[in-house]
Design a protein around this motif. Structure first.
Motif, PDB file in Angstrom:
ATOM      1  N   GLN A  68      12.895  69.501  84.180  1.00 56.23           N
ATOM      2  CA  GLN A  68      11.760  68.570  84.047  1.00 56.23           C
ATOM      3  C   GLN A  68      10.887  68.614  85.303  1.00 56.23           C
ATOM      4  O   GLN A  68      11.255  69.244  86.290  1.00 56.23           O
ATOM      5  CB  GLN A  68      12.253  67.126  83.853  1.00 56.23           C
ATOM      6  N   LEU A 128      28.002  56.837  81.772  1.00 54.12           N
ATOM      7  CA  LEU A 128      27.323  56.609  83.053  1.00 54.12           C
ATOM      8  C   LEU A 128      28.359  56.436  84.149  1.00 54.12           C
ATOM      9  O   LEU A 128      28.219  56.944  85.265  1.00 54.12           O
ATOM     10  CB  LEU A 128      26.431  55.369  82.953  1.00 54.12           C
ATOM     11  N   THR A 167      19.750  67.179  87.703  1.00 54.46           N
ATOM     12  CA  THR A 167      19.604  65.995  88.551  1.00 54.46           C
ATOM     13  C   THR A 167      19.467  64.744  87.693  1.00 54.46           C
ATOM     14  O   THR A 167      18.632  63.881  87.943  1.00 54.46           O
ATOM     15  CB  THR A 167      18.399  66.149  89.504  1.00 54.46           C
ATOM     16  N   GLY A 190      22.579  50.825  77.038  1.00 56.36           N
ATOM     17  CA  GLY A 190      23.410  49.634  76.976  1.00 56.36           C
ATOM     18  C   GLY A 190      24.105  49.186  78.240  1.00 56.36           C
ATOM     19  O   GLY A 190      24.231  47.999  78.511  1.00 56.36           O
ATOM     20  N   GLY A 191      24.603  50.125  79.062  1.00 56.82           N
ATOM     21  CA  GLY A 191      25.283  49.665  80.262  1.00 56.82           C
ATOM     22  C   GLY A 191      26.280  50.642  80.830  1.00 56.82           C
ATOM     23  O   GLY A 191      26.424  51.767  80.360  1.00 56.82           O
ATOM     24  N   GLU A 210      28.313  64.814  81.821  1.00 59.78           N
ATOM     25  CA  GLU A 210      28.571  65.098  80.403  1.00 59.78           C
ATOM     26  C   GLU A 210      28.842  66.582  80.152  1.00 59.78           C
ATOM     27  O   GLU A 210      29.469  66.950  79.149  1.00 59.78           O
ATOM     28  CB  GLU A 210      27.376  64.610  79.551  1.00 59.78           C
ATOM     29  N   SER A 230      19.401  61.169  81.278  1.00 57.51           N
ATOM     30  CA  SER A 230      20.102  59.941  81.685  1.00 57.51           C
ATOM     31  C   SER A 230      19.209  58.711  81.608  1.00 57.51           C
ATOM     32  O   SER A 230      19.693  57.585  81.440  1.00 57.51           O
ATOM     33  CB  SER A 230      20.606  60.058  83.131  1.00 57.51           C
ATOM     34  N   MET A 289      17.961  77.168  85.252  1.00 56.58           N
ATOM     35  CA  MET A 289      19.001  78.129  85.611  1.00 56.58           C
ATOM     36  C   MET A 289      19.319  78.967  84.383  1.00 56.58           C
ATOM     37  O   MET A 289      19.589  78.430  83.315  1.00 56.58           O
ATOM     38  CB  MET A 289      20.256  77.397  86.060  1.00 56.58           C
TER      39      MET A 289
HETATM   40  C1  LIG Z   1      19.970  57.350  73.708  1.00 57.15           C
HETATM   41  C2  LIG Z   1      21.195  57.369  74.593  1.00 57.15           C
HETATM   42  C3  LIG Z   1      21.672  56.204  75.153  1.00 57.15           C
HETATM   43  C4  LIG Z   1      22.804  56.216  75.959  1.00 57.15           C
HETATM   44  N1  LIG Z   1      23.255  55.047  76.498  1.00 57.15           N
HETATM   45  C5  LIG Z   1      24.334  55.070  77.286  1.00 57.15           C
HETATM   46  C6  LIG Z   1      24.820  53.861  77.882  1.00 57.15           C
HETATM   47  O1  LIG Z   1      24.267  52.786  77.688  1.00 57.15           O
HETATM   48  N2  LIG Z   1      25.915  53.932  78.670  1.00 57.15           N
HETATM   49  C7  LIG Z   1      26.555  55.112  78.915  1.00 57.15           C
HETATM   50  O2  LIG Z   1      27.538  55.108  79.645  1.00 57.15           O
HETATM   51  N3  LIG Z   1      26.104  56.264  78.385  1.00 57.15           N
HETATM   52  C8  LIG Z   1      25.022  56.276  77.582  1.00 57.15           C
HETATM   53  N4  LIG Z   1      24.576  57.446  77.052  1.00 57.15           N
HETATM   54  C9  LIG Z   1      25.157  58.709  77.492  1.00 57.15           C
HETATM   55  C10 LIG Z   1      24.618  59.085  78.878  1.00 57.15           C
HETATM   56  O3  LIG Z   1      23.250  58.747  78.948  1.00 57.15           O
HETATM   57  C11 LIG Z   1      24.753  60.555  79.191  1.00 57.15           C
HETATM   58  O4  LIG Z   1      26.029  61.003  78.891  1.00 57.15           O
HETATM   59  C12 LIG Z   1      24.499  60.796  80.674  1.00 57.15           C
HETATM   60  O5  LIG Z   1      23.289  60.224  81.069  1.00 57.15           O
HETATM   61  C13 LIG Z   1      24.497  62.277  80.996  1.00 57.15           C
HETATM   62  O6  LIG Z   1      24.173  62.426  82.348  1.00 57.15           O
HETATM   63  P1  LIG Z   1      24.242  63.840  83.053  1.00 57.15           P
HETATM   64  O7  LIG Z   1      23.792  63.634  84.435  1.00 57.15           O
HETATM   65  O8  LIG Z   1      25.578  64.450  82.817  1.00 57.15           O
HETATM   66  O9  LIG Z   1      23.189  64.743  82.254  1.00 57.15           O
HETATM   67  P2  LIG Z   1      21.624  64.553  81.952  1.00 57.15           P
HETATM   68  O10 LIG Z   1      21.121  63.212  82.247  1.00 57.15           O
HETATM   69  O11 LIG Z   1      21.435  65.106  80.579  1.00 57.15           O
HETATM   70  O12 LIG Z   1      20.923  65.497  82.984  1.00 57.15           O
HETATM   71  C14 LIG Z   1      20.897  66.879  82.825  1.00 57.15           C
HETATM   72  C15 LIG Z   1      20.134  67.484  83.973  1.00 57.15           C
HETATM   73  O13 LIG Z   1      20.335  68.886  83.941  1.00 57.15           O
HETATM   74  C16 LIG Z   1      19.083  69.556  84.023  1.00 57.15           C
HETATM   75  N5  LIG Z   1      19.272  70.844  83.343  1.00 57.15           N
HETATM   76  C17 LIG Z   1      19.853  71.076  82.142  1.00 57.15           C
HETATM   77  N6  LIG Z   1      19.922  72.392  81.918  1.00 57.15           N
HETATM   78  C18 LIG Z   1      19.387  72.992  82.998  1.00 57.15           C
HETATM   79  C19 LIG Z   1      19.199  74.347  83.364  1.00 57.15           C
HETATM   80  N7  LIG Z   1      19.607  75.351  82.610  1.00 57.15           N
HETATM   81  N8  LIG Z   1      18.585  74.593  84.557  1.00 57.15           N
HETATM   82  C20 LIG Z   1      18.186  73.583  85.369  1.00 57.15           C
HETATM   83  N9  LIG Z   1      18.379  72.288  85.077  1.00 57.15           N
HETATM   84  C21 LIG Z   1      18.972  72.012  83.901  1.00 57.15           C
HETATM   85  C22 LIG Z   1      18.084  68.609  83.446  1.00 57.15           C
HETATM   86  O14 LIG Z   1      16.811  68.910  83.928  1.00 57.15           O
HETATM   87  C23 LIG Z   1      18.639  67.272  83.943  1.00 57.15           C
HETATM   88  O15 LIG Z   1      18.192  67.061  85.248  1.00 57.15           O
HETATM   89  C24 LIG Z   1      23.463  57.429  76.210  1.00 57.15           C
HETATM   90  C25 LIG Z   1      22.998  58.607  75.643  1.00 57.15           C
HETATM   91  C26 LIG Z   1      21.895  58.577  74.821  1.00 57.15           C
HETATM   92  C27 LIG Z   1      21.464  59.836  74.140  1.00 57.15           C
END
Ligand SMILES: Cc1cc2nc3c(=O)[nH]c(=O)nc-3n(C[C@H](O)[C@H](O)[C@H](O)COP(=O)(O)OP(=O)(O)OC[C@H]3O[C@@H](n4cnc5c(N)ncnc54)[C@H](O)[C@@H]3O)c2cc1C
Length: 670
Positions: free
Chosen positions: A65, A469, A41, A78-79, A453, A73, A191
């Protein structure tokens, strides 16, 4: 075997519209009888869960979490990009599409990227409607800034906390549905496997991380939104808990894993300080709007700085090598991340690194502070302002734009970046590779989707800043809700999926056996011992520059670490309690397999493209000397790996990439 991306026919610009016009829909009454599991999430999973619930499906959402608000996330600084063209600087959906395909070094699927560009503007509207406090300019309009690899300003931001604000938006949307009972939220649940019934994903096995209880959950479709696998390097800018377990588990159950070697090493991170560090910190790319990157021109100055005899501020303009501006005059400090990272490595390898480890370059705001200060003095009608006044006025502007990032730097490094340049060095940041998905975002397993991601994404071999994002929210708010409906329209008569079946028994047994192994093994080495060993191999041999010899060594070394892990890993505590070491053990076990596949993929791809730089494949002369050399004849494909037991035995499936709307060119930012 060739993979079918299920890309709709027709002109690129019409594909998504005609797709939406022609898919099967589920009527509202039937949606109430359909369950969807969303694992993760963060921005991708949170937006998907909220939207699916809003549509009327019964959603079960999982996160490890204690709240969706703590997903990785939240760290995004940055944006987020969108082709709104608010600046009137020539932006358009086509240009966003073009920049993204070019930025990814022509290794992404055109149709997906075009769709992403098309829906990008909707994301901003959606988030503004939710109350996300994007930065605004003096006149109250949404403000924009630039990120690397583009010549327009299309990045929407909320200071250096964009991810946090967007996540609060998605979380509020989820909460509305949690309150209505349309989302059942399972915090602190991990999971540990997917359950397939008759070849279709029909549920998951999850561990309650507080009690250790193993639970069965069923649904008509399963969505994986579990983020990237950058922590395979041990040190990265990712959250400490970010892991690949869900993605890897579904890979083992039939979902192909695509382009694992495409990793982004971000150029502007706080350098490593020593061997006992467990986390690296990003300094957002947005800083490159105003910060200038340099190292001293002379080796004498480098030594004097390292030995503390000189300070960076002692060096005159003539004594500084603004190497990005020198090498890439068109894009300067805003070249894409892969290019900026390799350029920093090149300077540091040549001996010009400015800290004690020789692994740091400067990111300097002196010019920006002076520029803004002079502008402010004019605006305020101050004639002949003193240098101190200019500095004071300029600092206030820089602080308004990036204040929290400067504060973070100051807290970690104990230096004031307003007064002395920041020191930065590349670090692992993002994974473009991931679970292979077709145009519908469905994996190679029916009913199993992957978004954000965690999937192999729209970014090809290199992601442009502020596009993660955008992709995560595009997937969750605007793409998956359509594509999954088409699939679920065939399930309206299926009824509840029972969990007291052989498929669930078997999956639960596997999960339980593994947990029992860990707590009973009583080995001699901690989980982190193995994780660090893996990370060192990955960084040294599968890092910013890769070659055949190193990659073969990496594969053998990772296998050896893995074998040692299964003999010697020590997990204290028990299985029926909160046990973070046990959680980590399972995640590192998966990283130890993924790492080897990663190296295998890098070995297979004997070309340089985006973040994947093969030393054997660089330009040797001409204006592009030293730059990456792509090989479109042999490698214009997505490498999707099928699990066959040992990672070394994985079988390659190719999705050939077709470029009908963009001409393949060598990427040049000069
Ligand atoms: C420091 C930093 C700064 C960034 N800044 C930017 C930016 O400015 N702009 C931009 O576009 N991108 C940025 N990124 C990249 C971006 O933040 C990520 O690619 C994006 O937030 C990933 O989102 P997501 O929802 O795919 O995964 P995540 O936000 O990683 O969420 C993963 C979710 O999966 C859950 N999860 C994982 N494994 C399991 C499991 N086995 N069972 C149950 N739950 C699980 C976690 O609890 C969480 O809820 C940045 C990345 C970093 C590291």
């Amino acid at each position: 075997m060739a993979l079918d991306s299920k890309t709709p026919k027709g002109p690129l610009k019409d594909k998504w519209t005609s797709y939406k016009n022609n898919i099967d829909l589920v009527n509202p009454a039937n949606k109430r009888n359909i369950d969807v599991i969303v694992v993760g999430t963060g921005l991708a999973g949170g937006s998907a869960a909220a939207t699916l619930a809003e549509l009327g499906y019964n959603v079960k959402a999982f996160a490890y979490q204690d709240s969706p608000r703590r997903a990785h996330s939240i760290a995004a600084q940055g944006g987020i990009n969108a082709a709104k063209n608010y600046q009137g600087d020539g932006d358009s959906s086509y240009r966003l599409f073009y920049d993204t395909v070019k930025g990814g070094d022509y290794r992404s699927r055109e149709s997906n990227v075009h769709r992403l560009a098309e829906v990008s503007a909707n994301i901003i509207d959606q988030c503004v409607a939710q109350g996300v406090p994007f930065a605004r300019d003096y006149g109250g309009m949404l403000d924009n800034r630039s990120f690397g690899g583009v010549l327009v300003s299309r990045t929407f931001y909320a200071k250096g906390q964009t991810g946090q604000q967007l996540l609060l938006g998605a979380y509020s949307a989820m909460n509305r549905q949690i309150a209505r009972g349309k989302i059942e939220m399972f915090n602190r649940h991990e999971m540990l496997d997917v359950v397939k019934v008759d070849g279709k994903a029909r549920g998951i096995i999850a561990r309650n991380l507080i009690t250790g209880e193993i639970e069965r959950h069923s649904a008509h479709a399963v969505v994986i939104a579990t983020g990237g696998y950058g922590n395979v390097y041990f040190l990265s800018t990712n959250a400490m808990g970010s892991n690949a377990t869900a993605a890897w588990k579904i890979h083992k159950k039939g979902a192909h894993f695509a382009n694992p070697c495409y990793t982004q090493i971000h150029p502007t991170c706080i350098p490593r300080s020593g061997d006992y560090q467990s986390k690296l910190t990003l300094m957002s790319e947005s800083l490159r709007n105003d910060g200038r990157i340099w190292v001293p021109k002379s080796m004498d100055d480098v030594m004097a700085i390292r030995e503390g005899r000189k300070k960076p501020t002692d060096l005159s303009e003539e004594e500084r090598d603004y190497y990005l501006e020198r090498r890439y005059p068109a894009f300067g400090n805003l070249v894409p991340r892969d290019v900026a990272s390799r350029a920093a490595k090149e300077r540091c390898d040549a001996g010009y690194g400015v800290n004690k480890t020789g692994e740091a370059v400067y990111l300097d705001f002196k010019s920006a502070i002076a520029r803004y200060g002079n502008e402010q003095a004019k605006l305020k009608g101050i004639n002949n302002p003193s240098a101190d006044k200019v500095y004071e006025l300029g600092q206030a502007i820089v602080e308004a734009k990036y204040g929290n990032l400067f504060q973070m730097y100051n807290k970690i490094v104990d230096e004031d970046p307003y007064k002395t340049p920041m020191m930065i060095y590349p670090a692992t940041h993002y994974t473009m590779g991931g679970v292979w998905v077709d145009y519908n975002l469905m994996t190679t397993v029916d009913g199993l989707y992957c978004i954000g991601e965690a999937n192999f994404s729209d970014h090809g071999a290199n992601r442009l800043g502020a596009s993660a994002l955008m992709q995560g929210l595009a997937d969750g708010y605007f793409v998956l809700p359509y594509t999954i409906g088409d699939y679920l329209s065939k399930d309206i008569r299926t009824g509840k999926i029972p969990t007291d079946t052989a498929a669930f028994d078997e999956a639960e047994k596997e999960v339980t056996e593994r947990i029992n192994f860990f707590v009973n093994n009583k080995g001699s080495k901690s989980v982190d011992y193995f994780h660090k060993k893996l990370g060192k191999i990955m960084w040294e041999k599968v890092g910013m520059a890769r070659n055949e010899k190193g990659l073969k060594e990496a594969m053998a070394e990772i296998k050896a670490v893995r074998e040692d892990f299964w003999k010697e890993v020590k997990v204290p505590g028990t299985a029926d309690e909160m046990n973070p070491e046990l959680e980590k053990a399972g995640r590192v076990a998966d990283f130890l397999e993924l790492g080897e596949l990663f190296a295998k993929d890098a070995l297979n791809r004997n070309e340089s493209c985006g973040g994947h730089f093969r030393e054997e494949s660089a330009e040797t002369d001409g204006p592009q000397k030293g730059e990456a050399k792509r090989n479109d004849t042999d490698y214009a494909y997505v490498a999707a790996w099928e699990y066959k037991g040992e990672p070394a035995d994985a079988v390659l499936h190719k999705e050939e990439l077709e470029f009908n709307d963009i001409e393949l060119k060598q990427r040049s930012y000069k």
